[in-house]
Write a protein that holds these residues in place. Structure first.
Motif, PDB file in Angstrom:
ATOM      1  N   ILE A   1    -181.702 -41.283  28.846  1.00  0.00           N
ATOM      2  CA  ILE A   1    -180.924 -42.100  27.911  1.00  0.00           C
ATOM      3  C   ILE A   1    -181.093 -41.505  26.521  1.00  0.00           C
ATOM      4  O   ILE A   1    -182.216 -41.369  26.022  1.00  0.00           O
ATOM      5  CB  ILE A   1    -181.403 -43.567  27.899  1.00  0.00           C
ATOM      6  CG1 ILE A   1    -181.241 -44.214  29.281  1.00  0.00           C
ATOM      7  CG2 ILE A   1    -180.661 -44.370  26.818  1.00  0.00           C
ATOM      8  CD1 ILE A   1    -179.819 -44.442  29.713  1.00  0.00           C
ATOM      9  N   LEU A   2    -179.973 -41.155  25.904  1.00  0.00           N
ATOM     10  CA  LEU A   2    -179.959 -40.672  24.521  1.00  0.00           C
ATOM     11  C   LEU A   2    -178.985 -41.535  23.728  1.00  0.00           C
ATOM     12  O   LEU A   2    -178.280 -42.377  24.295  1.00  0.00           O
ATOM     13  CB  LEU A   2    -179.548 -39.196  24.471  1.00  0.00           C
ATOM     14  CG  LEU A   2    -180.468 -38.219  25.214  1.00  0.00           C
ATOM     15  CD1 LEU A   2    -179.891 -36.807  25.187  1.00  0.00           C
ATOM     16  CD2 LEU A   2    -181.875 -38.236  24.642  1.00  0.00           C
ATOM     17  N   THR A   3    -178.943 -41.339  22.432  1.00  0.00           N
ATOM     18  CA  THR A   3    -178.031 -42.085  21.579  1.00  0.00           C
ATOM     19  C   THR A   3    -177.217 -41.105  20.743  1.00  0.00           C
ATOM     20  O   THR A   3    -177.599 -39.948  20.564  1.00  0.00           O
ATOM     21  CB  THR A   3    -178.792 -43.040  20.633  1.00  0.00           C
ATOM     22  OG1 THR A   3    -179.603 -42.278  19.741  1.00  0.00           O
ATOM     23  CG2 THR A   3    -179.653 -44.015  21.408  1.00  0.00           C
ATOM     24  N   ARG A   4    -176.085 -41.597  20.243  1.00  0.00           N
ATOM     25  CA  ARG A   4    -175.284 -40.795  19.308  1.00  0.00           C
ATOM     26  C   ARG A   4    -174.923 -41.702  18.147  1.00  0.00           C
ATOM     27  O   ARG A   4    -174.436 -42.822  18.347  1.00  0.00           O
ATOM     28  CB  ARG A   4    -174.032 -40.250  19.982  1.00  0.00           C
ATOM     29  CG  ARG A   4    -173.182 -39.407  19.035  1.00  0.00           C
ATOM     30  CD  ARG A   4    -172.022 -38.665  19.672  1.00  0.00           C
ATOM     31  NE  ARG A   4    -171.541 -39.220  20.902  1.00  0.00           N
ATOM     32  CZ  ARG A   4    -171.184 -38.466  21.959  1.00  0.00           C
ATOM     33  NH1 ARG A   4    -171.275 -37.164  21.922  1.00  0.00           N
ATOM     34  NH2 ARG A   4    -170.712 -39.046  23.052  1.00  0.00           N
ATOM     35  N   GLN A   5    -175.173 -41.208  16.924  1.00  0.00           N
ATOM     36  CA  GLN A   5    -174.814 -41.989  15.750  1.00  0.00           C
ATOM     37  C   GLN A   5    -174.566 -41.073  14.562  1.00  0.00           C
ATOM     38  O   GLN A   5    -174.955 -39.911  14.563  1.00  0.00           O
ATOM     39  CB  GLN A   5    -175.898 -43.025  15.416  1.00  0.00           C
ATOM     40  CG  GLN A   5    -177.264 -42.457  15.096  1.00  0.00           C
ATOM     41  CD  GLN A   5    -178.271 -43.562  14.868  1.00  0.00           C
ATOM     42  OE1 GLN A   5    -178.053 -44.466  14.055  1.00  0.00           O
ATOM     43  NE2 GLN A   5    -179.382 -43.509  15.592  1.00  0.00           N
ATOM     44  N   PHE A   6    -173.906 -41.632  13.553  1.00  0.00           N
ATOM     45  CA  PHE A   6    -173.584 -40.881  12.344  1.00  0.00           C
ATOM     46  C   PHE A   6    -174.826 -40.749  11.476  1.00  0.00           C
ATOM     47  O   PHE A   6    -175.513 -41.735  11.216  1.00  0.00           O
ATOM     48  CB  PHE A   6    -172.467 -41.584  11.562  1.00  0.00           C
ATOM     49  CG  PHE A   6    -172.091 -40.880  10.291  1.00  0.00           C
ATOM     50  CD1 PHE A   6    -171.288 -39.754  10.327  1.00  0.00           C
ATOM     51  CD2 PHE A   6    -172.542 -41.344   9.071  1.00  0.00           C
ATOM     52  CE1 PHE A   6    -170.942 -39.094   9.157  1.00  0.00           C
ATOM     53  CE2 PHE A   6    -172.203 -40.698   7.890  1.00  0.00           C
ATOM     54  CZ  PHE A   6    -171.396 -39.566   7.934  1.00  0.00           C
ATOM     55  N   ARG A   7    -175.081 -39.521  10.992  1.00  0.00           N
ATOM     56  CA  ARG A   7    -176.209 -39.242  10.094  1.00  0.00           C
ATOM     57  C   ARG A   7    -175.685 -38.507   8.866  1.00  0.00           C
ATOM     58  O   ARG A   7    -175.368 -37.319   8.921  1.00  0.00           O
ATOM     59  CB  ARG A   7    -177.270 -38.392  10.802  1.00  0.00           C
ATOM     60  CG  ARG A   7    -177.915 -39.066  11.994  1.00  0.00           C
ATOM     61  CD  ARG A   7    -178.686 -40.289  11.608  1.00  0.00           C
ATOM     62  NE  ARG A   7    -179.634 -40.686  12.651  1.00  0.00           N
ATOM     63  CZ  ARG A   7    -180.406 -41.737  12.562  1.00  0.00           C
ATOM     64  NH1 ARG A   7    -180.351 -42.524  11.504  1.00  0.00           N
ATOM     65  NH2 ARG A   7    -181.242 -42.035  13.548  1.00  0.00           N
ATOM     66  N   MET A   8    -175.575 -39.234   7.748  1.00  0.00           N
ATOM     67  CA  MET A   8    -175.005 -38.676   6.522  1.00  0.00           C
ATOM     68  C   MET A   8    -175.669 -37.370   6.080  1.00  0.00           C
ATOM     69  O   MET A   8    -174.962 -36.412   5.737  1.00  0.00           O
ATOM     70  CB  MET A   8    -175.043 -39.715   5.397  1.00  0.00           C
ATOM     71  CG  MET A   8    -174.547 -39.175   4.052  1.00  0.00           C
ATOM     72  SD  MET A   8    -172.875 -38.457   4.065  1.00  0.00           S
ATOM     73  CE  MET A   8    -171.898 -39.936   4.006  1.00  0.00           C
ATOM     74  N   PRO A   9    -177.014 -37.260   6.056  1.00  0.00           N
ATOM     75  CA  PRO A   9    -177.599 -35.994   5.608  1.00  0.00           C
ATOM     76  C   PRO A   9    -177.135 -34.786   6.438  1.00  0.00           C
ATOM     77  O   PRO A   9    -176.961 -33.696   5.893  1.00  0.00           O
ATOM     78  CB  PRO A   9    -179.106 -36.226   5.744  1.00  0.00           C
ATOM     79  CG  PRO A   9    -179.258 -37.700   5.549  1.00  0.00           C
ATOM     80  CD  PRO A   9    -178.060 -38.286   6.252  1.00  0.00           C
ATOM     81  N   THR A  10    -176.919 -34.975   7.741  1.00  0.00           N
ATOM     82  CA  THR A  10    -176.449 -33.847   8.557  1.00  0.00           C
ATOM     83  C   THR A  10    -175.002 -33.507   8.208  1.00  0.00           C
ATOM     84  O   THR A  10    -174.616 -32.339   8.205  1.00  0.00           O
ATOM     85  CB  THR A  10    -176.571 -34.122  10.071  1.00  0.00           C
ATOM     86  OG1 THR A  10    -175.573 -35.043  10.506  1.00  0.00           O
ATOM     87  CG2 THR A  10    -177.959 -34.619  10.433  1.00  0.00           C
TER      88      THR A  10
ATOM     89  N   ASN B   1    -172.790 -30.507   9.403  1.00  0.00           N
ATOM     90  CA  ASN B   1    -172.527 -31.076  10.727  1.00  0.00           C
ATOM     91  C   ASN B   1    -171.152 -31.742  10.650  1.00  0.00           C
ATOM     92  O   ASN B   1    -170.993 -32.808  10.062  1.00  0.00           O
ATOM     93  CB  ASN B   1    -173.614 -32.081  11.100  1.00  0.00           C
ATOM     94  CG  ASN B   1    -173.448 -32.658  12.490  1.00  0.00           C
ATOM     95  OD1 ASN B   1    -172.662 -32.159  13.292  1.00  0.00           O
ATOM     96  ND2 ASN B   1    -174.183 -33.717  12.774  1.00  0.00           N
ATOM     97  N   ASP B   2    -170.147 -31.098  11.217  1.00  0.00           N
ATOM     98  CA  ASP B   2    -168.735 -31.422  10.998  1.00  0.00           C
ATOM     99  C   ASP B   2    -168.396 -32.910  10.992  1.00  0.00           C
ATOM    100  O   ASP B   2    -167.751 -33.396  10.085  1.00  0.00           O
ATOM    101  CB  ASP B   2    -167.854 -30.719  12.033  1.00  0.00           C
ATOM    102  CG  ASP B   2    -167.843 -29.213  11.819  1.00  0.00           C
ATOM    103  OD1 ASP B   2    -168.178 -28.765  10.706  1.00  0.00           O
ATOM    104  OD2 ASP B   2    -167.518 -28.494  12.770  1.00  0.00           O
ATOM    105  N   ASP B   3    -168.794 -33.636  12.035  1.00  0.00           N
ATOM    106  CA  ASP B   3    -168.454 -35.058  12.091  1.00  0.00           C
ATOM    107  C   ASP B   3    -169.630 -35.961  11.739  1.00  0.00           C
ATOM    108  O   ASP B   3    -169.494 -37.178  11.710  1.00  0.00           O
ATOM    109  CB  ASP B   3    -167.882 -35.438  13.459  1.00  0.00           C
ATOM    110  CG  ASP B   3    -168.834 -35.147  14.609  1.00  0.00           C
ATOM    111  OD1 ASP B   3    -170.017 -34.811  14.365  1.00  0.00           O
ATOM    112  OD2 ASP B   3    -168.395 -35.249  15.767  1.00  0.00           O
ATOM    113  N   GLY B   4    -170.792 -35.367  11.492  1.00  0.00           N
ATOM    114  CA  GLY B   4    -171.970 -36.139  11.122  1.00  0.00           C
ATOM    115  C   GLY B   4    -172.647 -36.854  12.267  1.00  0.00           C
ATOM    116  O   GLY B   4    -173.662 -37.518  12.079  1.00  0.00           O
ATOM    117  N   LEU B   5    -172.095 -36.710  13.482  1.00  0.00           N
ATOM    118  CA  LEU B   5    -172.693 -37.375  14.642  1.00  0.00           C
ATOM    119  C   LEU B   5    -173.835 -36.528  15.187  1.00  0.00           C
ATOM    120  O   LEU B   5    -173.742 -35.307  15.268  1.00  0.00           O
ATOM    121  CB  LEU B   5    -171.645 -37.607  15.726  1.00  0.00           C
ATOM    122  CG  LEU B   5    -170.529 -38.583  15.357  1.00  0.00           C
ATOM    123  CD1 LEU B   5    -169.486 -38.628  16.450  1.00  0.00           C
ATOM    124  CD2 LEU B   5    -171.089 -39.975  15.082  1.00  0.00           C
TER     125      LEU B   5
END
Length: 194
Positions: free
Chosen positions: A62-71, A76-80
């Motif tokens: 189990i992993l997660t995906r979320q937006f990370r502004m610093p990336t 990081n193109d979409d920030g995800l």
């Protein structure tokens, strides 16, 4: 070098907006016994915990995906970002905190977790120490959809992936989060999923 080889001279608060950013001026005793004055910024957000949930029978994680502004700011193109479940301790014992975070983010209620190590992830500028955990999961532990708390502005997508697929994503660069890389490699090195 012992603790007595550092003398903190001044701590200046630069920001207390989200977490705390200080500029610390200190003297550091060098190996030859002389003292050198230095100044460094240190970001204090508290300590955290992260966990890799794995199913030995299904050979899934189990992993997660979320937006990370610093990336996003760093290309990081979409920030995800694809990550292991994680969160701050918020004054709780690491085991208590990671069980809470796992349920909030992934929807799985864990009764048993195993701590595997702890690490500073960015020791040149961030004070945070992260406690790393693993735990087995199965469908009977699913108590909600997860996704985090809206009041904490969390918008987390839960991913259940074949372990082999997660390792392929690691190899081709789709997984670029340090804590996630470390836990997936730990699982691979210790043959957790057979």
């Amino acid at each position: 070098m012992s603790n007595h080889a550092v003398n903190i001279l001044k701590t200046e608060l630069l920001s207390d907006n989200w977490y705390t950013l200080n500029n610390v001026t200190f003297e550091l005793q060098k190996a030859d016994g002389t003292w050198e004055r230095q100044s460094r910024e240190a970001y204090d957000r508290g300590n955290g915990a992260t966990i890799l949930l794995f199913n030995r029978v299904q050979k899934t994680v189990i992993l997660t995906r979320q937006f990370r502004m610093p990336t996003y700011l760093n290309g990081n193109d979409d920030g995800l970002l694809i990550e292991t479940c994680a969160g701050l301790l918020d004054q709780d014992h690491p085991e208590v905190a990671i069980k809470r975070e796992a349920e909030e983010e992934t929807g799985y209620q864990l009764t048993h977790v195993s701590k595997v190590f702890e690490a500073y992830m960015s020791p040149g500028s961030v004070t945070e120490l992260i406690h790393f955990f693993i735990a087995e999961y199965d469908g009977s532990m699913k108590v909600s959809e997860g996704g985090g708390h809206a009041h904490e502005q969390e918008n987390i997508e839960v991913l259940e992936l074949p372990f082999s697929h997660a390792l392929a994503m690691l190899a081709d660069g789709r997984i670029r989060d340090g804590k996630t890389i470390m836990l997936l490699q730990y699982a691979q090195l210790h043959d957790l999923l057979g």
